[in-house]
Every structure is written in C-alpha cells, then in structure tokens.
Design an enzyme around this catalytic site. Structure first.
Site, PDB file in Angstrom:
ATOM      1  N   ASP A 298       5.781 -44.238-118.986  1.00  0.00           N
ATOM      2  CA  ASP A 298       4.335 -44.144-119.076  1.00  0.00           C
ATOM      3  C   ASP A 298       3.879 -45.356-119.889  1.00  0.00           C
ATOM      4  O   ASP A 298       4.704 -46.075-120.469  1.00  0.00           O
ATOM      5  CB  ASP A 298       3.944 -42.831-119.753  1.00  0.00           C
ATOM      6  CG  ASP A 298       2.434 -42.644-119.873  1.00  0.00           C
ATOM      7  OD1 ASP A 298       1.709 -43.126-118.991  1.00  0.00           O
ATOM      8  OD2 ASP A 298       2.003 -42.034-120.867  1.00  0.00           O
TER       9      ASP A 298
ATOM     10  N   ASP B 164       4.680 -39.419-123.214  1.00  0.00           N
ATOM     11  CA  ASP B 164       4.275 -38.687-124.419  1.00  0.00           C
ATOM     12  C   ASP B 164       3.648 -37.338-124.094  1.00  0.00           C
ATOM     13  O   ASP B 164       3.562 -36.471-124.959  1.00  0.00           O
ATOM     14  CB  ASP B 164       3.265 -39.512-125.235  1.00  0.00           C
ATOM     15  CG  ASP B 164       1.938 -39.662-124.510  1.00  0.00           C
ATOM     16  OD1 ASP B 164       1.888 -40.398-123.503  1.00  0.00           O
ATOM     17  OD2 ASP B 164       0.948 -39.035-124.928  1.00  0.00           O
TER      18      ASP B 164
ATOM     19  N   ASP C 157     -15.543 -39.145-119.925  1.00  0.00           N
ATOM     20  CA  ASP C 157     -16.372 -40.301-119.594  1.00  0.00           C
ATOM     21  C   ASP C 157     -16.039 -41.522-120.445  1.00  0.00           C
ATOM     22  O   ASP C 157     -16.203 -42.664-119.999  1.00  0.00           O
ATOM     23  CB  ASP C 157     -17.856 -39.950-119.750  1.00  0.00           C
ATOM     24  CG  ASP C 157     -18.352 -39.020-118.648  1.00  0.00           C
ATOM     25  OD1 ASP C 157     -17.625 -38.871-117.641  1.00  0.00           O
ATOM     26  OD2 ASP C 157     -19.442 -38.435-118.803  1.00  0.00           O
ATOM     27  N   VAL C 158     -15.585 -41.286-121.673  1.00  0.00           N
ATOM     28  CA  VAL C 158     -15.165 -42.413-122.517  1.00  0.00           C
ATOM     29  C   VAL C 158     -14.046 -43.181-121.832  1.00  0.00           C
ATOM     30  O   VAL C 158     -13.957 -44.414-121.933  1.00  0.00           O
ATOM     31  CB  VAL C 158     -14.713 -41.919-123.905  1.00  0.00           C
ATOM     32  CG1 VAL C 158     -14.094 -43.056-124.717  1.00  0.00           C
ATOM     33  CG2 VAL C 158     -15.888 -41.322-124.664  1.00  0.00           C
ATOM     34  N   HIS C 159     -13.222 -42.450-121.069  1.00  0.00           N
ATOM     35  CA  HIS C 159     -12.129 -43.084-120.344  1.00  0.00           C
ATOM     36  C   HIS C 159     -12.600 -43.628-119.000  1.00  0.00           C
ATOM     37  O   HIS C 159     -12.462 -44.827-118.735  1.00  0.00           O
ATOM     38  CB  HIS C 159     -10.993 -42.075-120.121  1.00  0.00           C
ATOM     39  CG  HIS C 159     -10.277 -41.678-121.376  1.00  0.00           C
ATOM     40  ND1 HIS C 159      -9.101 -42.267-121.787  1.00  0.00           N
ATOM     41  CD2 HIS C 159     -10.556 -40.745-122.319  1.00  0.00           C
ATOM     42  CE1 HIS C 159      -8.694 -41.736-122.919  1.00  0.00           C
ATOM     43  NE2 HIS C 159      -9.564 -40.797-123.259  1.00  0.00           N
TER      44      HIS C 159
ATOM     45  N   ASP D 121       0.451 -45.559-122.122  1.00  0.00           N
ATOM     46  CA  ASP D 121      -0.194 -45.205-123.388  1.00  0.00           C
ATOM     47  C   ASP D 121       0.701 -44.312-124.235  1.00  0.00           C
ATOM     48  O   ASP D 121       1.208 -43.288-123.773  1.00  0.00           O
ATOM     49  CB  ASP D 121      -1.525 -44.484-123.120  1.00  0.00           C
ATOM     50  CG  ASP D 121      -2.501 -45.367-122.369  1.00  0.00           C
ATOM     51  OD1 ASP D 121      -2.879 -46.415-122.908  1.00  0.00           O
ATOM     52  OD2 ASP D 121      -2.885 -45.000-121.230  1.00  0.00           O
TER      53      ASP D 121
END
Length: 548
Positions: A102, A389, A256-258, A104
């Site tokens: 992955d 993670d 929405d931040v993403h 992040d």
C-alpha cells in the site's frame, strides 16, 4: 509485556503457593507438636480462637510484593525490541517471490500536521457546506484524544473501546469529550456486552442494521476527534440533534477532504511539511530488488500525488523498482469486484482508452480488479506478501480469499513497546499480575475480616488498571489491550496479518530467507490455576519466564 506478565504470573503463583503451603505446614506441625522452639503460633493452633486473618493476609501481601520487587531487575535486562517483526503465523521469507505494498502509512509516513489539516478542512466543510454552527471552529485537533480501533455507536453518539469478546471496557466510553459513567453505560447496553448483530460489519462499517462503526484507518483519527467535538458542542449548548445525521455529515466531510483533493493539494504544495522523509523506504525496496524480488504497488491515492511523494522519499526513478503500479484502486472493492477493467495513465495523468493485455513495468494503471491482476501477472498464492496499514481494506480479503501472505504496518507499535520497556510500566504491570493472582487464591477466605482486606486489594487493583491505561492514552489506553483481554482491533490483526511491525524499515533487520515463528503462548487450560500445585511444581515456569 509478555515477559513481565509471564514472570508476574509465576511470581504470584509462587508467592501464593508458598503462603498456602506455609499455612498448611504450620497447622500440620502444630497438630503433631513439632513446631520449633521460639516459632510464632500459627493461625490454627488455638482451638476455639479465631485466626488473625487480617495479619495473615497482609503478611502474604508483603511477601508477594517483595518477590515482585526482586523480579523487576531481571525483566529490565530483557526488554522488547521496537524494531522487531512479530508473527501470528509461521512464514518463511524464502518462499516469498513477490512483495506488494500500500502507499499511505506503508511506504510513506506523514507528520503530525496532516491530521490537523484533515480535521480543520472537514470542520470548515461542516460549517460552509452542511450549515453547522460557526462556533464549532473554536475546536482544534487534539492528537492525544483518540486511538485507532475504537467503535462508534452511530445512534447513541458514543465512542468506545471494545475487547475481542465484544465487551465494552468501562471507563473508555465517551459522549462528546466527556466520559460516560459506568452505570449509564450498563443501563444503555443492559450490561457491557455488545451483541453480534449490533457490531460493525466485516469491513468495520455501520451497515445492514449494524449500529457500530469501527475506525481502523490511521486517517480516521481526525474523524473520531471531529465527531466528538461536534457532539460536545451540541451537548454543552443543549441543542437537540440527530446523531445519525451528524455521523453521516462528518463522514462525508472527511471523505470530501480526500476526494475533492484538499488533502492531496496541500501535501503536494508543501511536501516537506507533511511527509516524514526516510531513506529507509528506498533501502527496503533496494534490498528486495537486489535479491531479485518482484514488487508492486496498489493504492487508493491518485497518480500525481503518489508520484510526487515517491519522488521525494525514493527518487525520480522510483517506478524502476516496481513491476506494477496501480492507483485509485478503490480497495477493498478492488479485491472483490470482477467488473472494473484497468486503465493506463499517461505521463500527463490522462486516462487512455486502450484495452490492457499486459501490466507493464514503468507504467501506471488506474482501478482494475484483483482477478484481472492475477490473470495478467500470474502472481498467486503464498509466494505473494502484501503490506498495508488497514487491516480490513488492505489485508482481510487477500488472506481469506486469495491465500496471499500479509504484513500489517502498525506505527503505534513502536511507541507502545517503548512505554512497555520503562521501569515504571514493568513495575506496575508485574505487581498488578501478582496482586491478581493473590486475590484469586485468597478469595477462599470468606470471613468478614478477610473480605475487608480483599476489598482493599481490589481497590488497589482497579487504581493500578487505570494507571496502566494512562501510560498509553488517558482516555482509551493501549491499542492492543483492554483491562484483561485483547482488543477487538488485536483480534482482527491476529486473524488477518501473518506478521506485523511498526514500519517497513524493520525488514532491514532480517535476511530475505528468514523464517518468522510465532511464540507458543500457553492456552488457559495449559497453565495451572493460581492456587494449584506446590511451589516446587511451579519453579520451572518461573525459570522459563526468566529465561525468556
């Protein structure tokens, strides 16, 4: 800490057994007239006279305390390694030919500034787009409030920690920023157990009638804190609100931040502020490449964002290290949905319409699905090891449905192990376990005087449990344990991850052919009860614990 617990258990058993044996022996000796000259009169010698149980119990307490103090130095000489890799399932790296990652919080780690950014951006979206009161802007992100793995009751608007058996850890239930009294929790749930049908679904979500949401993602820490802050505002100002709507609005704002790119643009604009640069990521990838291992990347993050981050932590040639790169994969759907085809992304980030017949090295692909991935690469089964993670989105389907080996990246592990290596923690935990054994053994004394002493011990035990929780997080304690049981988080970690570690850099401490062997931890029925057996029977247990 496993060593401290093992030694403490042995100490408690030894001290308790010595106490019981001493009492039995003194009574037997008195009955036969064999007490040595000058010896103290045992509790049972005076016929018709009540034994001094208070004195007897406190003598045993002090003896156990001395035994514990003597053991602490030996435990301190055998501390846990925060850079180790821990195994749930036996696995040999010599069998692994392909490594997947992955992005992040696996290949890249972020600074503390990122969660503040997410919290502030989502809070402002609540005000500007969902018409929440502007006064909630006074709340700021507290990085020490929540821990990962907590459950949130969507309908009751309470955040809590649940153990592996679905029991709520009392004292860790929060409505807003305040703890809910134990009596209220017990009344609310008709006890402290959460029935299976109310728990979160397989992926930790509140759906299909499940009222609980489990927050497993590291990115969810700002979400839990924002939920609690807005709840706190409504409660403090006696504002009537619908908890379900609040949960959905906060979830949408965080999303929405993403998806609106707020987070991605901020990181790309100031990459040194948000990304923790570490050359060890490149060192891990280079080591695997030097040993001829194939590597691939599957992430939900967008192409340009990943490219800039990898250029920063690995170098502009980062794609040369990977055989396949897949972005915006939409995990966990990627592992289950067979319908979505891959699309190639060109150097300018434009999506091409070509049909994909082969996943080529150096190229970037978007979406797709695991079934097509397996068809195009032929990478199947236990020769593949994938790191992530998120226990559900990254690991669960791979181990259950596809037979891949899995590695969990748990950044919190390093800080918790460092706490567990402190003398204060070792001293507290060793004595807590010893006192627990003493309580279990001495509970057979039912007279009033004895019960008063035992109540004092129980009070001390409760205070020590609260102290132990505070070592990790004041509100919720350790990520891995409740008072006496593994957390629900650890239960899922143990099920879906073959190995786990604080960061990928831990791989640098092991050879590429190393075999990880899980510790054979005794089952409950494989250990004698606290009060069973003579002291000599338990001596090997103590010696083994010390050896470990």
């Amino acid at each position: 800490m496993a060593t401290a617990v093992a030694v403490a258990v042995a100490a408690a058993r030894g001290a308790g057994a010595r106490a019981a044996a001493a009492l039995r022996g003194s009574c037997w000796a008195a009955a036969r007239g064999q007490l040595p000259a000058g010896s103290a009169r045992p509790l049972c010698t005076a016929a018709g006279t009540a034994p001094d149980m208070k004195r007897y119990l406190w003598d045993r307490y002090r003896e156990a305390k001395r035994s514990t103090d003597e053991l602490v130095p030996s435990i301190m000489s055998n501390l846990l390694n925060p850079d180790a890799i821990f195994s749930n399932n036996e696995m040999s790296l010599s069998d692994i030919e392909i490594y997947g990652f992955d992005y992040d919080y696996t290949l890249v780690f972020y600074s503390k500034h990122l969660h503040t950014l997410i919290f502030n951006a989502a809070r402002d979206l609540l005000i500007n787009e969902h018409r929440y009161p502007a006064e909630i802007r006074k709340y700021e992100y507290d990085p020490n409030f929540a821990i990962r793995g907590l459950h949130y009751d969507v309908q009751r608007a309470v955040l809590m920690k649940i153990d592996a058996f679905h029991y709520i850890q009392l004292g860790t239930v929060y409505r807003g920023l305040g703890v809910v009294p134990d009596e209220e929790v017990i009344e609310m749930y008709e006890g402290s157990h959460v029935p299976l049908e109310q728990m979160s679904d397989f992926y930790g979500k509140s759906s299909h009638g499940n009222t609980m949401k489990q927050f497993m993602d590291i990115f969810s820490l700002p979400e839990m804190t924002l939920l609690s802050c807005v709840n706190e505002y409504f409660l403090k100002n006696n504002i009537d609100y619908e908890p379900v709507h609040l949960y959905k609005d906060v979830k949408d704002a965080i999303r929405d931040v993403h998806i609106k790119g707020i987070m991605y643009r901020a990181i790309e604009a100031d990459i040194e502020k948000y990304i923790c640069y570490a050359e060890q990521t490149r060192a891990v990838l280079a080591k695997l490449a030097d040993h001829g291992k194939k590597m691939f990347l599957i992430t939900n993050s967008p192409s340009s964002f990943v490219d800039k981050g990898m250029r920063y932590i690995v170098g502009k040639d980062w794609r040369d290290l990977f055989d396949v790169v897949i972005v915006q994969a939409e995990k966990p759907s990627f592992f289950n949905d067979k319908r979505r085809p891959f699309r190639k992304v060109n150097e300018k980030g434009v999506l091409l319409w070509d049909k994909i017949h082969k996943l080529q090295k150096g190229q970037i692909y978007k979406q797709g699905n695991l079934y097509e991935f397996l068809k195009l690469t032929g990478w199947r089964g236990s020769k593949v090891l994938y790191f992530g993670d998120h226990i559900y989105s990254d690991l669960a389907d791979l181990t259950l449905k596809h037979g891949w080996r899995t590695g969990a990246i748990i950044p919190e592990l390093r800080s918790e192990l460092k706490i567990m290596n402190t003398e204060q923690y070792i001293q507290t935990m060793t004595w807590l376990q010893t006192l627990t054994g003493l309580l279990e053994q001495m509970q057979v004394h039912r007279d009033t005087e004895s019960q008063l002493v035992l109540q004092e011990w129980k009070k001390e035990r409760k205070e020590m449990r609260e102290m132990t929780k505070g070592f990790f997080n004041t509100q919720f304690g350790s990520l891995f344990r409740t008072d006496q049981n593994p957390t629900y988080f650890l239960r899922r970690l143990s099920r879906f991850a073959d190995i786990y570690m604080a960061s990928l850099s831990c791989l640098l401490n092991y050879d590429v052919s190393h075999t990880f062997y899980p510790r054979r931890t005794p089952l409950q029925h494989e250990l004698p009860a606290w009060s069973d057996g003579p002291p000599t029977f338990r001596l090997p247990i103590l010696q083994e614990a010390r050896a470990k």
